[in-house]
Design an enzyme around this catalytic site. Structure first.
Site, PDB file in Angstrom:
ATOM      1  N   GLU A   1      10.095   2.307   3.811  1.00 29.15           N
ATOM      2  CA  GLU A   1      10.705   1.531   2.725  1.00 29.15           C
ATOM      3  C   GLU A   1       9.598   0.856   1.936  1.00 29.15           C
ATOM      4  O   GLU A   1       8.605   0.420   2.522  1.00 29.15           O
ATOM      5  CB  GLU A   1      11.620   0.417   3.269  1.00 29.15           C
ATOM      6  CG  GLU A   1      12.974   0.876   3.693  1.00 29.15           C
ATOM      7  CD  GLU A   1      13.040   1.087   5.181  1.00 29.15           C
ATOM      8  OE1 GLU A   1      12.145   0.584   5.887  1.00 29.15           O
ATOM      9  OE2 GLU A   1      13.968   1.770   5.649  1.00 29.15           O
TER      10      GLU A   1
ATOM     11  N   TYR B   1       2.280   7.134  -1.805  1.00 26.71           N
ATOM     12  CA  TYR B   1       3.135   7.922  -0.908  1.00 26.71           C
ATOM     13  C   TYR B   1       3.552   9.245  -1.559  1.00 26.71           C
ATOM     14  O   TYR B   1       3.586  10.282  -0.893  1.00 26.71           O
ATOM     15  CB  TYR B   1       4.373   7.111  -0.502  1.00 26.71           C
ATOM     16  CG  TYR B   1       4.054   5.811   0.204  1.00 26.71           C
ATOM     17  CD1 TYR B   1       3.090   5.763   1.215  1.00 26.71           C
ATOM     18  CD2 TYR B   1       4.692   4.618  -0.129  1.00 26.71           C
ATOM     19  CE1 TYR B   1       2.781   4.573   1.866  1.00 26.71           C
ATOM     20  CE2 TYR B   1       4.394   3.430   0.519  1.00 26.71           C
ATOM     21  CZ  TYR B   1       3.439   3.410   1.509  1.00 26.71           C
ATOM     22  OH  TYR B   1       3.144   2.235   2.156  1.00 26.71           O
TER      23      TYR B   1
HETATM   24  C1  LIG Z   1      -0.900   0.214  -1.698  1.00 21.40           C
HETATM   25  C2  LIG Z   1      -2.331   0.092  -1.161  1.00 21.40           C
HETATM   26  C3  LIG Z   1      -2.268   0.232   0.371  1.00 21.40           C
HETATM   27  C4  LIG Z   1      -3.184   1.222  -1.751  1.00 21.40           C
HETATM   28  O1  LIG Z   1      -4.459   1.180  -1.157  1.00 21.40           O
HETATM   29  P1  LIG Z   1      -5.784   1.685  -1.947  1.00 21.40           P
HETATM   30  O2  LIG Z   1      -6.877   1.773  -0.957  1.00 21.40           O
HETATM   31  O3  LIG Z   1      -6.015   0.832  -3.131  1.00 21.40           O
HETATM   32  O4  LIG Z   1      -5.309   3.133  -2.422  1.00 21.40           O
HETATM   33  P2  LIG Z   1      -6.240   4.385  -2.752  1.00 21.40           P
HETATM   34  O5  LIG Z   1      -7.504   3.962  -3.398  1.00 21.40           O
HETATM   35  O6  LIG Z   1      -6.325   5.215  -1.529  1.00 21.40           O
HETATM   36  O7  LIG Z   1      -5.333   5.107  -3.863  1.00 21.40           O
HETATM   37  C5  LIG Z   1      -4.534   6.206  -3.558  1.00 21.40           C
HETATM   38  C6  LIG Z   1      -3.465   6.398  -4.587  1.00 21.40           C
HETATM   39  O8  LIG Z   1      -2.554   5.293  -4.578  1.00 21.40           O
HETATM   40  C7  LIG Z   1      -2.080   5.057  -5.908  1.00 21.40           C
HETATM   41  N1  LIG Z   1      -2.584   3.757  -6.346  1.00 21.40           N
HETATM   42  C8  LIG Z   1      -3.366   2.912  -5.639  1.00 21.40           C
HETATM   43  N2  LIG Z   1      -3.593   1.784  -6.359  1.00 21.40           N
HETATM   44  C9  LIG Z   1      -2.944   1.940  -7.521  1.00 21.40           C
HETATM   45  C10 LIG Z   1      -2.780   1.110  -8.675  1.00 21.40           C
HETATM   46  N3  LIG Z   1      -3.351  -0.103  -8.769  1.00 21.40           N
HETATM   47  N4  LIG Z   1      -2.022   1.573  -9.702  1.00 21.40           N
HETATM   48  C11 LIG Z   1      -1.423   2.773  -9.627  1.00 21.40           C
HETATM   49  N5  LIG Z   1      -1.550   3.621  -8.559  1.00 21.40           N
HETATM   50  C12 LIG Z   1      -2.292   3.195  -7.525  1.00 21.40           C
HETATM   51  C13 LIG Z   1      -2.654   6.166  -6.762  1.00 21.40           C
HETATM   52  O9  LIG Z   1      -1.766   7.260  -6.711  1.00 21.40           O
HETATM   53  C14 LIG Z   1      -3.935   6.496  -6.010  1.00 21.40           C
HETATM   54  O10 LIG Z   1      -4.392   7.798  -6.254  1.00 21.40           O
HETATM   55  P3  LIG Z   1      -5.335   8.102  -7.552  1.00 21.40           P
HETATM   56  O11 LIG Z   1      -6.541   7.251  -7.362  1.00 21.40           O
HETATM   57  O12 LIG Z   1      -5.612   9.565  -7.435  1.00 21.40           O
HETATM   58  O13 LIG Z   1      -4.532   7.728  -8.743  1.00 21.40           O
HETATM   59  C15 LIG Z   1      -2.976  -1.263  -1.570  1.00 21.40           C
HETATM   60  O14 LIG Z   1      -2.824  -1.427  -2.976  1.00 21.40           O
HETATM   61  C16 LIG Z   1      -2.401  -2.470  -0.868  1.00 21.40           C
HETATM   62  O15 LIG Z   1      -2.868  -2.858   0.207  1.00 21.40           O
HETATM   63  N6  LIG Z   1      -1.400  -3.128  -1.474  1.00 21.40           N
HETATM   64  C17 LIG Z   1      -0.799  -4.336  -0.889  1.00 21.40           C
HETATM   65  C18 LIG Z   1       0.021  -4.013   0.355  1.00 21.40           C
HETATM   66  C19 LIG Z   1       1.125  -3.024   0.039  1.00 21.40           C
HETATM   67  O16 LIG Z   1       1.757  -3.073  -0.996  1.00 21.40           O
HETATM   68  N7  LIG Z   1       1.353  -2.105   1.009  1.00 21.40           N
HETATM   69  C20 LIG Z   1       2.391  -1.114   0.902  1.00 21.40           C
HETATM   70  C21 LIG Z   1       3.625  -1.620   1.532  1.00 21.40           C
HETATM   71  S1  LIG Z   1       4.919  -0.393   1.464  1.00 21.40           S
END
Ligand SMILES: CC(C)(COP(=O)(O)OP(=O)(O)OC[C@H]1O[C@@H](n2cnc3c(N)ncnc32)[C@H](O)[C@@H]1OP(=O)(O)O)[C@@H](O)C(=O)NCCC(=O)NCCS
Length: 206
Positions: A139, A151
């Site tokens: 979720e 995802y």
């Molecule tokens: C969601 C989260 C885990 C992503 O981690 P991250 O290390 O920044 O992600 P990555 O660098 O591996 O990015 C992978 C993909 O995620 C998506 N993504 C990550 N950050 C993004 C942003 N700011 N805007 C849009 N897409 C994004 C993109 O699809 C990206 O792929 P791309 O670079 O080819 O576009 C991080 O933003 C986070 O910790 N957020 C707060 C906690 C949270 O929301 N967890 C999820 C709960 S369901």
């Protein structure tokens, strides 16, 4: 700078909690994580660590330890005498029947946008195979489009909404599912994404 996946250990939990505080309006307590670590028949918790040097596999990552842990599920004990690298992210998965439920994933704000989230998703999918899952679900807040995009990249698609699932602001949850993770298309996609991510991580400034 090198990022790699490792088991989550009990004495990692203060760092894990600190990242949760920066990432979620209602972070899990250290006690909740401790309980999850003690439920290894059904769950796996991973961390992403950062190292200035190319990491060597730790003893617990060797194939022998993996087999032992598989046969006798127990929380990973802290390897004695091994100083572990700092944590920059973490994630977890629960098995319910044959469904793997991604329970949490977070990356420290200073390390976002570099592929650590993807590294964790791949690590959790690998754990789902080990646990015997057939499909994955999770979720996510409707407003959390960055997580949804992450995802989506790994084959999760929207399959409905849980109204007012998040009690802090009554926000709906998007329910996401993968296809069968043993299907040829999923396996092929994962293989491609894994090699793309390795290439991306290889190009990070050292
Ligand atoms: C969601 C989260 C885990 C992503 O981690 P991250 O290390 O920044 O992600 P990555 O660098 O591996 O990015 C992978 C993909 O995620 C998506 N993504 C990550 N950050 C993004 C942003 N700011 N805007 C849009 N897409 C994004 C993109 O699809 C990206 O792929 P791309 O670079 O080819 O576009 C991080 O933003 C986070 O910790 N957020 C707060 C906690 C949270 O929301 N967890 C999820 C709960 S369901």
């Amino acid at each position: 700078m090198y990022y790699y996946i490792d088991n989550m250990y009990e004495d990692d939990l203060d760092q894990v909690h600190a990242i949760d505080v920066l990432s979620f309006p209602h972070p899990w307590s250290v006690g909740t994580y401790r309980n999850e670590l003690n439920a290894r028949q059904h769950s796996r918790y991973l961390v992403a660590r950062v190292s200035a040097h190319l990491p060597r596999p730790t003893r617990t990552q060797s194939w022998l330890m993996q087999i032992v842990q598989h046969v006798v599920p127990k929380p990973p004990s802290t390897p004695v005498g091994i100083a572990r690298d700092p944590i920059v992210g973490h994630g977890g998965i629960w098995l319910s029947l044959d469904e793997g439920h991604i329970t949490t994933i977070a990356v420290h704000p200073d390390h976002r946008g570099r592929g650590v989230g993807e590294l964790l998703v791949i690590g959790l999918i690998d754990q789902a195979y080990e646990l015997g899952a057939q499909q994955l679900t999770l979720e996510v807040r409707t407003s959390n489009t960055s997580a949804q995009r992450l995802y989506n990249k790994y084959g999760f698609a929207e399959h409905g909404v849980r109204p007012r699932y998040y009690t802090d602001n009554n926000e709906d949850a998007v329910i996401m599912w993968t296809e069968n993770i043993h299907s040829a298309s999923f396996v092929q996609r994962l293989r491609e994404m894994r090699s793309r991510l390795h290439e991306r991580l290889r190009q990070l400034p050292q």
